[in-house]
Design a protein around this motif. Sequence first.
Motif, PDB file in Angstrom:
ATOM      1  N   MET A 242      -1.643   4.751   4.828  1.00 44.75           N
ATOM      2  CA  MET A 242      -2.671   5.541   4.152  1.00 44.75           C
ATOM      3  C   MET A 242      -2.630   7.004   4.570  1.00 44.75           C
ATOM      4  SD  MET A 242      -6.811   4.867   4.061  1.00 44.75           S
ATOM      5  CE  MET A 242      -7.204   5.602   5.668  1.00 44.75           C
TER       6      MET A 242
ATOM      7  N   GLY B 270      -8.538   9.454   8.835  1.00 45.44           N
ATOM      8  CA  GLY B 270      -8.341   8.019   9.022  1.00 45.44           C
ATOM      9  C   GLY B 270      -8.684   7.563  10.423  1.00 45.44           C
TER      10      GLY B 270
ATOM     11  N   ALA C 208     -15.086  -0.164   2.861  1.00 45.17           N
ATOM     12  CA  ALA C 208     -13.837  -0.937   2.861  1.00 45.17           C
ATOM     13  C   ALA C 208     -13.889  -2.061   3.888  1.00 45.17           C
ATOM     14  CB  ALA C 208     -12.658  -0.016   3.146  1.00 45.17           C
TER      15      ALA C 208
ATOM     16  N   LEU D  51      -5.733  -0.669  -1.650  1.00 43.60           N
ATOM     17  CA  LEU D  51      -5.954  -1.514  -0.472  1.00 43.60           C
ATOM     18  C   LEU D  51      -6.879  -2.687  -0.803  1.00 43.60           C
ATOM     19  CD1 LEU D  51      -9.006  -0.746   0.861  1.00 43.60           C
ATOM     20  CD2 LEU D  51      -7.771   1.357   1.379  1.00 43.60           C
TER      21      LEU D  51
ATOM     22  N   CYS E  30     -18.619   1.385   6.948  1.00 43.78           N
ATOM     23  CA  CYS E  30     -17.553   1.700   5.985  1.00 43.78           C
ATOM     24  C   CYS E  30     -17.492   0.633   4.884  1.00 43.78           C
ATOM     25  CB  CYS E  30     -16.213   1.782   6.720  1.00 43.78           C
ATOM     26  SG  CYS E  30     -14.768   1.872   5.637  1.00 43.78           S
TER      27      CYS E  30
ATOM     28  N   SER F 234      -2.950  -1.961   5.885  1.00 49.09           N
ATOM     29  CA  SER F 234      -3.462  -1.318   4.669  1.00 49.09           C
ATOM     30  C   SER F 234      -4.228  -0.031   4.906  1.00 49.09           C
ATOM     31  CB  SER F 234      -4.400  -2.290   3.932  1.00 49.09           C
ATOM     32  OG  SER F 234      -3.767  -3.503   3.651  1.00 49.09           O
ATOM     33  N   PHE F 235      -4.969   0.067   6.038  1.00 47.45           N
ATOM     34  CA  PHE F 235      -5.899   1.172   6.235  1.00 47.45           C
ATOM     35  C   PHE F 235      -5.391   2.239   7.192  1.00 47.45           C
ATOM     36  CE2 PHE F 235      -9.922  -1.742   5.656  1.00 47.45           C
ATOM     37  CZ  PHE F 235      -9.407  -2.179   4.442  1.00 47.45           C
ATOM     38  N   THR F 236      -4.178   2.113   7.714  1.00 43.71           N
ATOM     39  CA  THR F 236      -3.760   3.029   8.784  1.00 43.71           C
ATOM     40  C   THR F 236      -2.519   3.840   8.414  1.00 43.71           C
ATOM     41  OG1 THR F 236      -2.511   1.251   9.904  1.00 43.71           O
ATOM     42  CG2 THR F 236      -4.814   1.549  10.539  1.00 43.71           C
TER      43      THR F 236
ATOM     44  N   THR G  90     -13.662   4.090   9.725  1.00 38.66           N
ATOM     45  CA  THR G  90     -13.899   2.645   9.683  1.00 38.66           C
ATOM     46  C   THR G  90     -14.996   2.205  10.647  1.00 38.66           C
ATOM     47  OG1 THR G  90     -11.999   2.418  11.181  1.00 38.66           O
ATOM     48  CG2 THR G  90     -11.616   1.989   8.846  1.00 38.66           C
TER      49      THR G  90
ATOM     50  N   THR H 140       0.827  -1.216   0.000  1.00 40.16           N
ATOM     51  CA  THR H 140       0.000   0.000   0.000  1.00 40.16           C
ATOM     52  C   THR H 140       0.856   1.260   0.000  1.00 40.16           C
ATOM     53  OG1 THR H 140      -0.237  -0.246   2.407  1.00 40.16           O
ATOM     54  CG2 THR H 140      -2.058  -1.005   1.046  1.00 40.16           C
TER      55      THR H 140
ATOM     56  N   THR I 175      -7.804   0.293  13.740  1.00 40.13           N
ATOM     57  CA  THR I 175      -8.037   1.332  12.731  1.00 40.13           C
ATOM     58  C   THR I 175      -8.632   2.611  13.303  1.00 40.13           C
ATOM     59  OG1 THR I 175     -10.249   0.492  12.179  1.00 40.13           O
ATOM     60  CG2 THR I 175      -8.377  -0.381  10.923  1.00 40.13           C
TER      61      THR I 175
ATOM     62  N   ALA J  28      -6.130  -4.922   7.890  1.00 41.26           N
ATOM     63  CA  ALA J  28      -6.520  -3.515   8.027  1.00 41.26           C
ATOM     64  C   ALA J  28      -5.393  -2.675   8.611  1.00 41.26           C
ATOM     65  CB  ALA J  28      -7.770  -3.410   8.903  1.00 41.26           C
TER      66      ALA J  28
END
Length: 468
Positions: free
Chosen positions: A156, A414, A424, A118, A422, A151-153, A418, A112, A447, A148
């Motif tokens: 990002m 961010g 995602a 993601l 969400c 990829s999401f934190t 989530t 990522t 997250t 997560a």
Amino acid sequence: MTSTLAIVVSLLLLMYLAYRGITVLLLAPLMAALAVLLSGEIGVYLPIYTDTFMKALGNYVIQFLPIFLLGALFGQLMADSGAAHTISRWIVDKLGDKHAIVTVVLACAVLTYGGVSLFVVAFAIYPIAKDLFRAANIPKRLIPATIALGSFTFTMTALPGTPAIQNAIPIPYYGTNVFAAPGLGIIAAAIMFIGGMWWLRGRAASAQRAGEGYGHHEDDTEKDALQGVDSGALSHMPLFLALLPLVLVISVNALFTYVVFPRADMSFVTERFPHITPAKVTGLWALIIALATACATLVVSRLGHWRNLRDTINKGVFGFMLPLFNTASEVGYGAVIAGLAGFVVIRDAVLNVTPGNPLISEAIAMNVLSGITGSSSGGLSIALQTLGPDYLRMAQEAGISPELMHRVAVLAAGGFDTLPHCGAIITLLAICKLTHRQSYLNIAAVTMGAPMIALIAVIALGTVFGSF
């Protein structure tokens, strides 16, 4: 008061109906119309729709279409070339199943941070994560939170130079670039990574003490296959070729951000395009060049190894449209809301939370709107569309650098993005064949919990020491 209540009702319905799976492409104009209706201005909704909603949507598409398009294309090229698989497998081979959690987190983070979507990462890493967790006898319910976290934190919102769309959105509003406040970003990333790993390892240890293992699941016997990927390419792609596009995304971006554009004479640009302020767009230009360079390198370096290059390119290009127009529709919704009389009350309340420190006000606004929309990019776009000029003015009055405002805005987006509705999160759970009941608490901890701690730390450090 009536207009303010109308805005609140439309926002709550937007959140609820999005959670129920109704597309934002339809919800955004409908909820904007509802807000106008409840405000008593329904007679002028059609002019508002064409002149406000569509104009805001169109402006967003004009600004960010290349980033969405190139990002989606790059992710598809990385997946179908075998590069994503090669990198993740290399990390697995180096760390092994004894370190299953950190292995999956790092594999997701590398991909990522290098610019891979993601969603592509989740699809590519899940089969590997499943094998690792089964071998290590770690509960499968922890896989979504592990993916997560990587990829999401921090990749990002925190790491300097990340090509995530969230990190690009503040550029035209604050005149910054994707490397804004790099020192604070690294500190935030470390807090998220350490906090998330502490939580996941603690949950795994607790499960082990309770005698809970991987468990038995319906997809245990399913064959894991990467759709559309040439298996020969997967097994024979050299690691340096797989890593090269990721390195190019960051290095080319940095080269143009700090060397090429600062030294270039931009007078010819302002003469021919007087409406353009180079300082506000060179950050986007650098990211476009970096992603285009990485895509071209992937295509050329794997000539003769593509299963169907045309299909890969088409799939990548078509894949950008829904995320772009979802977010653009939310921006159009935000523009309509900002034009209602009741928004003045909300705006003043948010801006005056901490008049002397706009960082806190900005963090609250980004968190709330990202939570309501279930989208970090959507909430960030709405907030900056409606409040960006106010925050920039307040920052200048308080002596706060735009770079610090940029980093706080992205980190805050961010935070509550989530929540259970969400998109995602819903997609990730579907990929892993798990439910909210099984996995959401752990997803929320890594997250939202860790990122909120990181955000508070950055605001405190930025307030005391400024941007660095």
